[in-house]
Design a protein around this motif. Structure first.
Motif, mmCIF file in Angstrom:
data_model
loop_
_atom_site.group_PDB
_atom_site.id
_atom_site.type_symbol
_atom_site.label_atom_id
_atom_site.label_comp_id
_atom_site.label_asym_id
_atom_site.label_seq_id
_atom_site.Cartn_x
_atom_site.Cartn_y
_atom_site.Cartn_z
ATOM 1 N N TYR A 59 0.833 -1.197 0.000
ATOM 2 C CA TYR A 59 0.000 0.000 0.000
ATOM 3 C C TYR A 59 0.869 1.247 0.000
ATOM 4 C CZ TYR A 59 -4.173 -2.772 1.286
ATOM 5 O OH TYR A 59 -5.210 -3.659 1.317
ATOM 6 N N GLU A 61 3.848 1.656 -1.217
ATOM 7 C CA GLU A 61 4.460 1.867 -2.526
ATOM 8 C C GLU A 61 3.434 2.352 -3.548
ATOM 9 O OE1 GLU A 61 6.439 -1.747 -3.651
ATOM 10 O OE2 GLU A 61 7.739 -1.688 -1.876
ATOM 11 N N GLN A 62 2.272 1.737 -3.552
ATOM 12 C CA GLN A 62 1.249 2.087 -4.538
ATOM 13 C C GLN A 62 0.540 3.399 -4.205
ATOM 14 O OE1 GLN A 62 -1.554 -1.060 -5.269
ATOM 15 N NE2 GLN A 62 -2.433 -0.030 -7.016
ATOM 16 N N SER A 173 -4.491 4.920 -14.208
ATOM 17 C CA SER A 173 -4.470 5.259 -12.786
ATOM 18 C C SER A 173 -5.187 6.556 -12.447
ATOM 19 C CB SER A 173 -3.013 5.363 -12.309
ATOM 20 O OG SER A 173 -2.381 6.412 -12.994
#
Length: 179
Positions: A59, A61-62, A173
């Motif tokens: 989480y 990192e994203q 994204s």
């Protein structure tokens, strides 16, 4: 952000280091899939702890700007939620409740508070959900979410504030919305 005191006596507050045992126990309670592995109890507990750490790191990192909250009712910890308040969306990264707090409407209260925050910022509220989690999909649809993208095993769902039109495009994204 959003009001941390909600109907039903719910309070959302930032998580801290003292919450780690609760958060680990909550995560552990959601991993029935791993508890049925043919292995020793100690190995399974170690595996679940590794998965918990990996999830938190993933989480991070994203969603490097995510906020992590503990959900309380009458000063008792009953759940957690991770939320990313981005420029183009409010993303529910993860939400879970202890078994005793499930199916009591608390999730709807929290999500409605996030819908208010998204409405104020004129951005969509998004989340991903496993296709196999039919009860969650039904709840999100009841709360006004629509499936906008299917990438097995997950569906991307979105709720749009009333101030936005239905015209939007999904581009990996981010979302482009028009007033």
């Amino acid at each position: 952000m959003f009001n941390n005191s909600m109907q039903g006596g719910l309070v959302i507050r930032p998580s801290n280091d003292r919450d780690k045992p609760f958060l680990m126990n909550l995560y552990n309670s959601t991993r029935d899939d791993l508890k049925h592995v043919d292995a020793s109890h100690d190995f399974i507990e170690e595996l679940i702890e590794m998965q918990f750490k990996a999830q938190f790191e993933g989480y991070g990192e994203q969603f490097p700007n995510a906020f992590y909250f503990v959900i309380e009712r009458q000063q008792e910890k009953i759940g957690r939620i991770a939320v990313d308040f981005g420029h183009n969306e409010v993303r529910i990264i993860d939400i879970s409740f202890i078994k005793a707090a499930q199916n009591k409407g608390y999730g709807s209260v929290v999500i409605n508070a996030l819908k208010s925050a998204a409405e104020q910022n004129k951005v969509p509220l998004t989340l991903t959900v496993l296709h196999s989690n039919v009860s969650a999909i039904n709840l999100y649809q009841k709360l006004g979410f629509k499936i906008v993208e299917n990438k097995l095993p997950h569906a991307l769902m979105m709720w749009l504030p009333e101030s936005k039109t239905a015209r939007f495009s999904v581009n990996s994204s981010h979302f482009e919305l028009s007033n």
